[in-house]
Motif scaffolding. Sequence first.
Motif, mmCIF file in Angstrom:
data_model
loop_
_atom_site.group_PDB
_atom_site.id
_atom_site.type_symbol
_atom_site.label_atom_id
_atom_site.label_comp_id
_atom_site.label_asym_id
_atom_site.label_seq_id
_atom_site.Cartn_x
_atom_site.Cartn_y
_atom_site.Cartn_z
ATOM 1 N N UNK A 10 67.529 44.088 51.461
ATOM 2 C CA UNK A 10 67.958 45.402 51.885
ATOM 3 C C UNK A 10 67.682 46.323 50.834
ATOM 4 N N UNK A 11 67.882 46.070 49.412
ATOM 5 C CA UNK A 11 67.396 47.181 48.472
ATOM 6 C C UNK A 11 65.797 47.243 48.631
ATOM 7 N N UNK A 12 64.966 46.436 48.803
ATOM 8 C CA UNK A 12 63.673 46.416 48.485
ATOM 9 C C UNK A 12 63.164 47.385 49.779
ATOM 10 N N UNK A 13 63.857 47.237 50.934
ATOM 11 C CA UNK A 13 63.407 47.736 52.093
ATOM 12 C C UNK A 13 63.742 49.235 51.907
ATOM 13 N N UNK A 14 64.924 49.582 51.314
ATOM 14 C CA UNK A 14 65.374 51.061 50.943
ATOM 15 C C UNK A 14 64.481 51.690 49.922
ATOM 16 N N UNK A 15 64.185 50.959 48.948
ATOM 17 C CA UNK A 15 63.111 51.488 47.831
ATOM 18 C C UNK A 15 61.894 51.846 48.523
ATOM 19 N N UNK A 16 61.352 50.936 49.295
ATOM 20 C CA UNK A 16 59.796 51.259 49.848
ATOM 21 C C UNK A 16 60.153 52.390 50.761
ATOM 22 N N UNK A 17 61.095 52.489 51.628
ATOM 23 C CA UNK A 17 61.401 53.544 52.473
ATOM 24 C C UNK A 17 61.647 54.799 51.811
ATOM 25 N N UNK A 18 62.244 54.730 50.581
ATOM 26 C CA UNK A 18 62.335 56.121 49.953
ATOM 27 C C UNK A 18 61.162 56.517 49.217
ATOM 28 N N UNK A 19 60.163 55.871 48.904
ATOM 29 C CA UNK A 19 58.790 56.182 48.297
ATOM 30 C C UNK A 19 58.063 56.738 49.272
ATOM 31 N N UNK A 20 58.208 56.639 50.728
ATOM 32 C CA UNK A 20 57.346 57.323 51.629
ATOM 33 C C UNK A 20 57.546 58.737 51.745
ATOM 34 N N UNK A 21 58.736 59.125 51.725
ATOM 35 C CA UNK A 21 58.576 60.674 51.818
ATOM 36 C C UNK A 21 58.482 61.403 50.338
ATOM 37 N N UNK A 22 58.945 60.645 49.507
ATOM 38 C CA UNK A 22 58.371 61.005 48.079
ATOM 39 C C UNK A 22 56.982 61.442 47.697
ATOM 40 N N UNK A 23 56.027 60.457 48.466
ATOM 41 C CA UNK A 23 54.714 60.614 48.391
ATOM 42 C C UNK A 23 54.159 61.830 49.152
ATOM 43 N N UNK A 24 54.779 62.103 50.109
ATOM 44 C CA UNK A 24 54.461 63.354 50.975
ATOM 45 C C UNK A 24 54.997 64.771 50.314
ATOM 46 N N UNK A 25 56.355 64.537 49.742
ATOM 47 C CA UNK A 25 56.785 65.723 49.119
ATOM 48 C C UNK A 25 56.115 65.808 47.924
#
Length: 97
Positions: A10-25
Amino acid sequence: MHFQGLILGAATFLIIGIFHPIVIKAHYRWGTGCWWVFLILGLICTGASLAMADTVWSALLGVTGFSSFWTIKEIFEQEQRVERGWFPANPRRRKRQ
């Protein structure tokens, strides 16, 4: 019961999911020039992962570190996505020649 695998998944899923919008921003705000921030973050997290005694925290730091390394690649690919018109360009940031 051991919940370590579920926690890590679950934490890996969240970490990867958090990095996607970080890339865009990050790309919108600073362009590709911010890649070194993710390099430093990745080095810090992977170094801390090696020093951590607890397996769960070590794994989470490793996932965060390598997600940060992957973000470097994604920042440069985001530049291409912006050039193709898939994402908006920041009108206040000048394009480098």
